[in-house]
Motif scaffolding. Structure first.
Motif, short mmCIF file in Angstrom:
data_model
loop_
_atom_site.label_atom_id
_atom_site.label_comp_id
_atom_site.label_asym_id
_atom_site.label_seq_id
_atom_site.Cartn_x
_atom_site.Cartn_y
_atom_site.Cartn_z
N GLY A 133 23.92 -19.21 11.50
CA GLY A 133 22.74 -18.63 10.88
C GLY A 133 21.68 -18.30 11.89
N CYS A 134 22.06 -17.60 12.95
CA CYS A 134 21.11 -17.25 14.01
C CYS A 134 20.08 -16.24 13.50
CB CYS A 134 21.85 -16.69 15.22
SG CYS A 134 22.56 -15.04 14.98
N LEU A 135 19.05 -16.05 14.29
CA LEU A 135 18.02 -15.07 13.97
C LEU A 135 18.63 -13.67 13.87
CD1 LEU A 135 14.88 -14.55 13.72
CD2 LEU A 135 14.97 -13.98 16.15
N ARG A 136 18.17 -12.90 12.88
CA ARG A 136 18.53 -11.50 12.74
C ARG A 136 17.25 -10.68 12.64
NH1 ARG A 136 23.61 -9.59 10.60
NH2 ARG A 136 25.24 -11.12 11.04
N VAL A 137 17.23 -9.51 13.27
CA VAL A 137 16.02 -8.72 13.33
C VAL A 137 16.30 -7.25 13.02
CG1 VAL A 137 15.03 -10.27 15.06
CG2 VAL A 137 16.23 -8.20 15.81
N ALA A 138 15.23 -6.55 12.68
CA ALA A 138 15.26 -5.09 12.56
C ALA A 138 14.49 -4.54 13.75
CB ALA A 138 14.64 -4.64 11.25
N PRO A 139 15.17 -4.23 14.86
CA PRO A 139 14.46 -3.81 16.08
C PRO A 139 13.54 -2.63 15.84
CG PRO A 139 16.79 -4.21 16.54
CD PRO A 139 16.63 -4.24 15.05
N GLY A 140 12.33 -2.73 16.38
CA GLY A 140 11.36 -1.66 16.26
C GLY A 140 10.56 -1.65 14.97
N TYR B 5 4.64 -10.88 15.11
CA TYR B 5 4.70 -11.33 13.71
C TYR B 5 4.87 -10.18 12.72
CZ TYR B 5 -0.29 -10.42 12.41
OH TYR B 5 -1.51 -9.86 12.11
N LEU B 6 4.83 -8.93 13.19
CA LEU B 6 5.13 -7.79 12.34
C LEU B 6 6.61 -7.43 12.34
CD1 LEU B 6 2.11 -5.47 13.21
CD2 LEU B 6 2.52 -6.60 11.01
N LEU B 7 7.39 -8.01 13.24
CA LEU B 7 8.81 -7.71 13.30
C LEU B 7 9.50 -8.25 12.04
CD1 LEU B 7 11.18 -6.67 15.18
CD2 LEU B 7 11.54 -9.10 15.72
N VAL B 8 10.30 -7.41 11.40
CA VAL B 8 11.07 -7.84 10.24
C VAL B 8 12.26 -8.66 10.73
CG1 VAL B 8 12.37 -7.09 8.22
CG2 VAL B 8 10.35 -5.80 8.94
N HIS B 9 12.39 -9.88 10.20
CA HIS B 9 13.43 -10.79 10.68
C HIS B 9 13.85 -11.75 9.57
CE1 HIS B 9 9.68 -13.04 11.07
NE2 HIS B 9 10.40 -14.15 11.06
N GLY B 10 14.96 -12.41 9.79
CA GLY B 10 15.47 -13.41 8.86
C GLY B 10 16.60 -14.15 9.54
#
Length: 253
Positions: A145-152, A191-196
């Motif tokens: 369950g590592c970090l996942r991001v939406a780059p940019g 803190y604006l990066l979309v992540h989960g």
């Protein structure tokens, strides 16, 4: 240990993508020691569960503890470690102030996920200087369950979210970019990066410390999400001029 600064290439990557993966911020030995400290703390504080409201009832759990520096001196030393603060200064500037920190342990086989979201709604600031450092105390491959991001996605600014968890269903977790990490690695993100992050389906725990930091001159837009340690200077100084007041005289959130 000497301070660590981002290279020009890493700075450029951060500006474009909203995050940077710093490998080997801590030595494997340091990471192992903090892992032991984290799990010993979890034993002391007892049973708790920080699973988000939208994910409850699915048989998963996650252990957490806010303000760990008040529970163990080892974490106080980590917050002031120049390896951590040096990278933070590369992003924020010379003055780095603590907003809050919290430890997470995703237990084996049932560690709770975090749907895709921004941290912004929880503690919005005027200049968006807020960053998070996720410090890994053990390996975090995708199956943990590592970090996942939406780059940019930080370039989109604050987004309208859904529910008490402020999740963003238009960003599916399954299609987000995974960032597998090794023990001792740290991921710094705006803190604006979309992540989960996904469920820990492995047979080992995933142990991390999240440190939220800001420029002390960046004014909060709300006073929510308070912390006992909020306002502690981790690097540099607080240049604001305020009249002195004893702690018990100040208003608290």
């Amino acid at each position: 240990m000497p301070p660590i600064s981002l290279t020009p290439e890493e700075r450029q990557f951060y500006q474009k993508n909203g995050y940077v993966h710093v490998r080997g911020l801590l030595t494997p030995e340091d990471a192992a020691a903090y892992r032991r400290e984290s799990h010993a703390l979890a034993e002391r504080i007892g049973e708790n569960d920080a699973t988000w409201a939208s994910q409850r009832g699915q048989g998963t759990r996650i252990t957490h503890c806010h303000d760990v520096q008040f529970q163990s001196a080892a974490f106080s030393r980590l917050l002031l470690d120049e390896r951590l603060t040096g990278v933070a200064q590369s992003i924020i500037g010379p003055n780095v102030q603590l907003h809050h920190c919290k430890m997470f342990i995703k237990p084996p086989e049932k560690g709770s996920p975090f749907p895709m979201h921004q941290d912004y709604p929880y503690f919005p600031h005027a200049r968006h200087s807020m960053i998070a450092a996720i410090i890994h105390f053990d390996d975090a491959p995708d199956e943990k369950g590592c970090l996942r991001v939406a780059p940019g996605s930080q370039a989109l600014g604050p987004l309208e979210s859904v529910g008490a968890d402020h999740h963003l269903p238009e960003f599916p977790l399954e299609t987000a970019t995974p960032i597998p990490a090794k023990a001792g690695d740290a991921i710094f993100m705006n803190y604006l990066l979309v992540h989960g992050s996904g469920i820990n389906r492995s047979n080992e725990a995933r142990t991390t410390l999240l440190v939220q930091m800001r420029d002390p001159e960046d004014e909060p837009l709300t006073e929510g999400h308070g912390s006992r340690g909020q306002g502690m200077m981790l690097a540099g100084v607080d240049p604001r001029r305020e009249a002195f007041a004893f702690a018990w005289e100040r208003k608290t959130a």
